[in-house]
Design an enzyme around this catalytic site. Structure first.
Site, mmCIF file in Angstrom:
data_model
loop_
_atom_site.group_PDB
_atom_site.id
_atom_site.type_symbol
_atom_site.label_atom_id
_atom_site.label_comp_id
_atom_site.label_asym_id
_atom_site.label_seq_id
_atom_site.Cartn_x
_atom_site.Cartn_y
_atom_site.Cartn_z
ATOM 1 N N SER A 1 0.861 10.403 -1.392
ATOM 2 C CA SER A 1 2.196 10.530 -1.367
ATOM 3 C C SER A 1 3.076 10.660 -2.454
ATOM 4 O O SER A 1 2.532 11.832 -3.255
ATOM 5 C CB SER A 1 2.669 8.999 -0.503
ATOM 6 N N ASP B 1 0.878 14.117 9.681
ATOM 7 C CA ASP B 1 1.585 13.261 8.858
ATOM 8 C C ASP B 1 3.085 13.724 9.113
ATOM 9 O O ASP B 1 3.619 14.582 9.360
ATOM 10 C CB ASP B 1 1.332 13.930 7.229
ATOM 11 N N HIS C 1 -0.289 10.106 7.648
ATOM 12 C CA HIS C 1 -0.173 10.205 6.151
ATOM 13 C C HIS C 1 -1.177 9.482 5.446
ATOM 14 O O HIS C 1 -1.625 9.736 4.231
ATOM 15 C CB HIS C 1 1.365 9.660 6.096
#
Length: 418
Positions: A235, A329, A360
């Protein structure tokens, strides 16, 4: 007598175990329940239905689950398909050295659900430990200069290949992946960069000099083998990892997990250099029917020429980059960002592993899918996306690929066994 066993009973959390039930009647229908309570008191469990074979045995690695938490043949299914009793909880080991996750396994006659038969008595039960550090792995708190985090060192004199481990927009210090990597023979610095100790509470900018200081600190350690190191980030941490690979010659192997190839939300500075961020458009926020925040549309299209100055200059990368993409995601269009980065990377520098159905939060294969959870930075729960079975396959495959990638580009390591 009915018996349920896990072999080995105590193991590292990313290693497979053998689960088996014996002593049943041939073709007997049973429910296998696996549960644990995390450090915050939240309970996670799977409940799966099996029919015993002709020998009165159930082995999830050989026998298909008929229903419940999953279906089909999954050797680790009862562990991988745990679900929280309370919505929007993420299973996350916080104290990685003090204790393992303790799993409780129970076998019931027939189809038994905790919600409908809470007083049902099991035919057999057992417990299994899943650790996040191997024997002899040492955790050393790091508070030197501006750098804050925890260093995990494998047993033995070393030197060991060095890795910096980064998480994302929740901030704080998350250590479970660092502990598992150290158990594979890497010296790993789990690095915090905001919302921890005396670091800023909020991420207002990415100061690359902080990460350069952390890299130099790690490489100076007598048990760390240089001259290069690896970085693993997910991320926001993946965004930072790609920037480190672009600017810092110390970084020779980068694992990018569901991030961006542009600076987003907060600008990046490196000395006199300033890279502006693609702005956050709060008016584009969406909410799911369950009330979770869907961030998938909050940033502008990175292909818009207006955002060209926000691109991370990946053409400067001197090492290798492994992109891990979850095609489901819902936080970033990670597949697009990986493709855009690959177009500008030096030839032969990058490789993309793209997983349909994965969300994700692609983690080591010890964490069940977390498709929605609360995070520190948001007043609402956040939608991460993903489907349980393809996500589990992505975690299993990508973790082995990550280990192999780091070993290839940082050098062989000694493996700790538990």
């Amino acid at each position: 007598m009915v018996e349920v066993t896990v072999t080995p009973r105590s193991s590292l959390a990313d290693r497979p175990v053998r689960l088996k039930v014996r002593g049943l009647s041939p073709s007997q229908l049973v429910t296998l329940r696996v549960s644990l309570t995390d450090e915050r008191g939240h309970r996670f469990q799977s409940q799966t239905f099996f029919r015993a074979d002709g020998a009165g045995e159930v082995d999830p690695g050989l026998h298909a689950a008929l229903g419940g938490s999953y279906t089909g043949v999954w050797p680790m299914g009862p562990f991988w398909f745990l679900q929280p009793d309370t919505l929007f909880q993420r299973l996350l080991k916080r104290d990685v050295t003090g204790s393992p996750f303790l799993f409780h396994l129970e076998v019931f006659d027939g189809l038994v659900l905790a919600t409908t038969s809470p007083q049902a008595q099991p035919l057999a039960s057992c417990e299994a430990e899943r650790w996040f550090v191997g024997p002899g792995v040492q955790r050393v708190p790091v508070r030197e200069g501006r750098v804050r985090g925890a260093l995990f060192l494998p047993p033995g004199p070393g030197p060991f290949p060095g890795v910096i481990d980064l998480f994302g927009g929740a901030g704080g210090l998350i250590e479970f992946r660092a502990g598992l990597l150290a158990s594979r023979g890497f010296a790993v610095l789990a690095l915090a960069f905001f919302a921890y100790d005396d670091l800023p509470r909020n991420l207002l900018q990415i100061d690359l000099e902080y990460f350069e200081e952390a890299a130099n600190l790690l490489l100076r350690h007598p048990k760390v083998r240089g001259p290069g190191l690896g970085v693993v980030g997910v991320s926001k941490g993946a965004e930072v990892a790609l920037a480190m690979a672009s600017f810092l010659p110390q970084v020779v192997a980068t694992v990018w997990i569901n991030g961006t190839a542009f600076i987003h939300g907060t600008p990046l500075t490196y000395g006199a250099l300033h890279i502006p961020a693609i702005p956050y458009h709060s008016e584009r926020l969406l909410f799911t029917e369950m009330g979770a925040l869907d961030n998938s549309a909050v940033f502008g299209d990175p292909r818009d020429p207006a955002y060209g100055a926000s691109a991370i200059p990946v053409e400067k990368v001197r090492g290798k980059v492994l992109f891990i993409v979850g095609e489901a995601d819902r936080n970033f269009n990670s597949k697009l960002f990986a493709q855009l980065a690959m177009e500008r990377l030096p030839e032969g520098s990058g490789r993309v592993l793209s997983y349909p159905g994965a969300g994700h939060l692609i983690e080591p294969p010890c964490s069940p899918l977390c498709s929605i959870s609360s995070i520190r930075a948001s007043p609402y729960s956040v939608l991460w996306g993903g489907e349980a079975q393809p996500h589990a396959k992505a975690q299993e495959h990508s973790w082995q690929e990550i280990i192999s990638f780091l070993e290839l580009h940082l050098g062989a390591v000694a493996t700790t066994k538990l």
